[in-house]
Motif scaffolding. Structure first.
Motif, mmCIF file in Angstrom:
data_model
loop_
_atom_site.group_PDB
_atom_site.id
_atom_site.type_symbol
_atom_site.label_atom_id
_atom_site.label_comp_id
_atom_site.label_asym_id
_atom_site.label_seq_id
_atom_site.Cartn_x
_atom_site.Cartn_y
_atom_site.Cartn_z
ATOM 1 N N ASP A 116 -12.481 61.394 24.360
ATOM 2 C CA ASP A 116 -11.498 61.804 23.088
ATOM 3 C C ASP A 116 -10.807 59.997 23.278
ATOM 4 O OD1 ASP A 116 -9.750 61.378 25.190
ATOM 5 O OD2 ASP A 116 -9.252 63.898 24.781
ATOM 6 N N HIS A 117 -11.463 59.271 23.970
ATOM 7 C CA HIS A 117 -10.775 58.252 23.929
ATOM 8 C C HIS A 117 -11.751 56.974 22.785
ATOM 9 C CE1 HIS A 117 -8.766 53.855 25.230
ATOM 10 N NE2 HIS A 117 -10.153 53.763 25.394
ATOM 11 N N ASP A 118 -10.658 56.148 22.177
ATOM 12 C CA ASP A 118 -12.137 55.172 21.316
ATOM 13 C C ASP A 118 -12.508 53.895 21.981
ATOM 14 O OD1 ASP A 118 -10.182 53.013 22.364
ATOM 15 O OD2 ASP A 118 -9.171 53.500 20.450
ATOM 16 N N ALA A 119 -13.449 54.599 23.057
ATOM 17 C CA ALA A 119 -14.013 53.112 23.705
ATOM 18 C C ALA A 119 -14.593 54.013 24.633
ATOM 19 C CB ALA A 119 -13.835 51.599 24.413
ATOM 20 N N ALA A 120 -16.488 53.269 25.035
ATOM 21 C CA ALA A 120 -17.020 54.315 25.800
ATOM 22 C C ALA A 120 -16.615 53.641 27.363
ATOM 23 C CB ALA A 120 -18.418 53.348 26.286
ATOM 24 N N LEU A 121 -16.489 55.063 28.148
ATOM 25 C CA LEU A 121 -16.157 54.410 29.805
ATOM 26 C C LEU A 121 -17.008 55.166 30.922
ATOM 27 C CD1 LEU A 121 -12.880 57.140 29.397
ATOM 28 C CD2 LEU A 121 -12.648 54.288 29.246
ATOM 29 N N ASN A 122 -16.653 54.120 31.665
ATOM 30 C CA ASN A 122 -18.298 54.182 32.110
ATOM 31 C C ASN A 122 -17.237 54.858 34.107
ATOM 32 O OD1 ASN A 122 -20.950 53.265 31.386
ATOM 33 N ND2 ASN A 122 -19.096 51.907 30.737
ATOM 34 N N PHE A 123 -17.630 55.667 34.367
ATOM 35 C CA PHE A 123 -17.621 56.435 36.365
ATOM 36 C C PHE A 123 -18.526 57.432 36.489
ATOM 37 C CE2 PHE A 123 -14.909 58.407 33.048
ATOM 38 C CZ PHE A 123 -15.384 59.633 34.001
ATOM 39 N N GLU A 124 -18.873 57.609 38.423
ATOM 40 C CA GLU A 124 -19.666 58.489 38.321
ATOM 41 C C GLU A 124 -21.436 58.398 37.860
ATOM 42 O OE1 GLU A 124 -18.942 62.495 39.541
ATOM 43 O OE2 GLU A 124 -16.736 61.862 39.920
ATOM 44 N N GLY A 125 -21.530 56.432 37.447
ATOM 45 C CA GLY A 125 -23.288 56.283 36.586
ATOM 46 C C GLY A 125 -23.105 56.989 35.415
ATOM 47 N N ILE A 126 -22.548 57.276 35.383
ATOM 48 C CA ILE A 126 -22.249 58.018 33.739
ATOM 49 C C ILE A 126 -22.211 57.184 32.701
ATOM 50 C CG2 ILE A 126 -22.067 59.951 32.002
ATOM 51 C CD1 ILE A 126 -22.188 61.641 35.006
ATOM 52 N N ARG A 127 -22.333 56.772 31.596
ATOM 53 C CA ARG A 127 -21.661 56.218 30.345
ATOM 54 C C ARG A 127 -20.959 57.715 28.978
ATOM 55 N NH1 ARG A 127 -22.662 53.982 24.988
ATOM 56 N NH2 ARG A 127 -21.077 52.250 24.461
ATOM 57 N N PHE A 128 -19.380 57.110 29.535
ATOM 58 C CA PHE A 128 -19.314 57.984 28.521
ATOM 59 C C PHE A 128 -18.605 57.499 26.920
ATOM 60 C CE2 PHE A 128 -18.407 59.447 32.308
ATOM 61 C CZ PHE A 128 -18.299 60.891 32.770
ATOM 62 N N ARG A 129 -19.141 58.596 26.284
ATOM 63 C CA ARG A 129 -19.525 57.609 24.347
ATOM 64 C C ARG A 129 -18.322 58.788 23.619
ATOM 65 N NH1 ARG A 129 -24.904 59.068 21.811
ATOM 66 N NH2 ARG A 129 -24.610 61.153 23.009
ATOM 67 N N PRO A 130 -17.239 57.965 23.212
ATOM 68 C CA PRO A 130 -16.307 58.222 22.189
ATOM 69 C C PRO A 130 -17.033 58.432 20.933
ATOM 70 C CG PRO A 130 -16.883 55.010 21.855
ATOM 71 C CD PRO A 130 -18.152 56.022 23.093
ATOM 72 N N ASP A 131 -17.794 59.993 20.448
ATOM 73 C CA ASP A 131 -18.199 59.611 19.169
ATOM 74 C C ASP A 131 -17.518 61.794 19.292
ATOM 75 O OD1 ASP A 131 -21.435 60.068 20.827
ATOM 76 O OD2 ASP A 131 -20.139 61.896 21.237
#
Length: 277
Positions: A24-39
């Protein structure tokens, strides 16, 4: 972690290995080898977490979109029992995070271009019955490790190509493998190819048509309708009775029921003039 840098992130992993991440952040996050998309592919209500072994209770929701979670994939059951993890994370330093939920998706529903999915915690399997059930009918599944029946060698399954389909659940075949009448009633139809591959349904009726054709009717339609030329696998029906195991499958040695167990009426209602009185 401060409230100004606090965000939530979700990871969902299907059984086929596909992994999606959302935040739910307004920018992508990356950790544990996963890209978390802000959509808006997914959001979740606040978790209701119990103490002890009580099951976590929550719901996930989101928009159906081709690049995230599509309606077609939901209909095909590809998101059933998918693994789900949720974190609270400091978006300025993703190393500062804590896991708030781990479990799987339960029942998934859809309406008006959106989906809703029940979240099931790790303690959910504790709700399932454990131990052996003493019942006149067999507790094994046809062909499993307890049944030990070889469905292929025994001729208890067959593969066939889709010809005609009505209402998403009634299959008609002009040419059909040699099988006794009603052979597949109570069995399983599984789609092997096409967009509906891996979907399966319980067979309600197996009707022999005039002219030698066959009609296979499911209890309910599949999420996606197989198309002509898609391949199907039909597995013979088993009603779990001892007589069926002996006469149809010749597998009484592996029968997992108790056919001579007295009925509840026998135990609870004494018979006049009998040893039960």
């Amino acid at each position: 972690m401060t409230t100004t840098t606090w965000a939530r992130a979700w990871m969902i992993r299907r059984k086929d290995g596909l992994v999606l991440g959302f935040t739910d952040h307004d920018a992508a996050l990356n950790f544990e080898g996963i890209r978390f998309r802000p959509d808006h592919g997914m959001s979740a209500r606040a978790l209701v977490q119990g103490s002890g072994l009580s099951v976590d209770n929550s719901e996930a929701a989101g928009a159906l979109s081709d690049d995230a979670i599509s309606e077609r994939d939901i209909l095909a059951g590809r998101w059933d029992a998918a693994e789900l993890k949720m974190w609270e994370v400091d978006w300025s330093d993703t190393g500062k995070r804590r896991l708030t939920f781990a479990g799987s998706l339960g029942e998934v529903s859809r309406a008006n271009g959106e989906f809703r999915a029940e979240l099931r915690g790790l303690a959910e399997p504790l709700n399932s019955a454990r131990g052996r059930v003493f019942h006149p009918r067999c507790s094994a599944r046809l062909g499993d490790g307890c049944c030990k029946l070889d469905l292929v060698a025994g001729g208890f399954q067959t593969e066939i190509v889709v010809e005609g389909l009505e209402d998403g659940r009634i299959f008609r075949f002009s040419q059909f493998p040699d099988a006794a009448p009603r052979w597949f009633e109570g069995g399983v139809l599984r789609v092997l190819s096409g967009e509906a591959a891996d979907l399966q349904g319980k067979i309600k009726n197996d009707v022999t048509l005039k002219g030698g054709g066959r009609e296979i009717e499911l209890w309910q339609s599949l999420g996606l309708s197989p198309q002509p030329s898609d391949r199907l696998r039909l597995v013979a029906g088993c009603d779990k009775r001892a007589a069926t195991c002996r006469q149809k499958f010749n597998n009484m040695l592996n029968f997992r029921g108790f056919p001579h167990l007295p009925s509840e009426d026998w135990l609870l209602a004494p018979q006049v003039g009998s040893r039960n009185g």
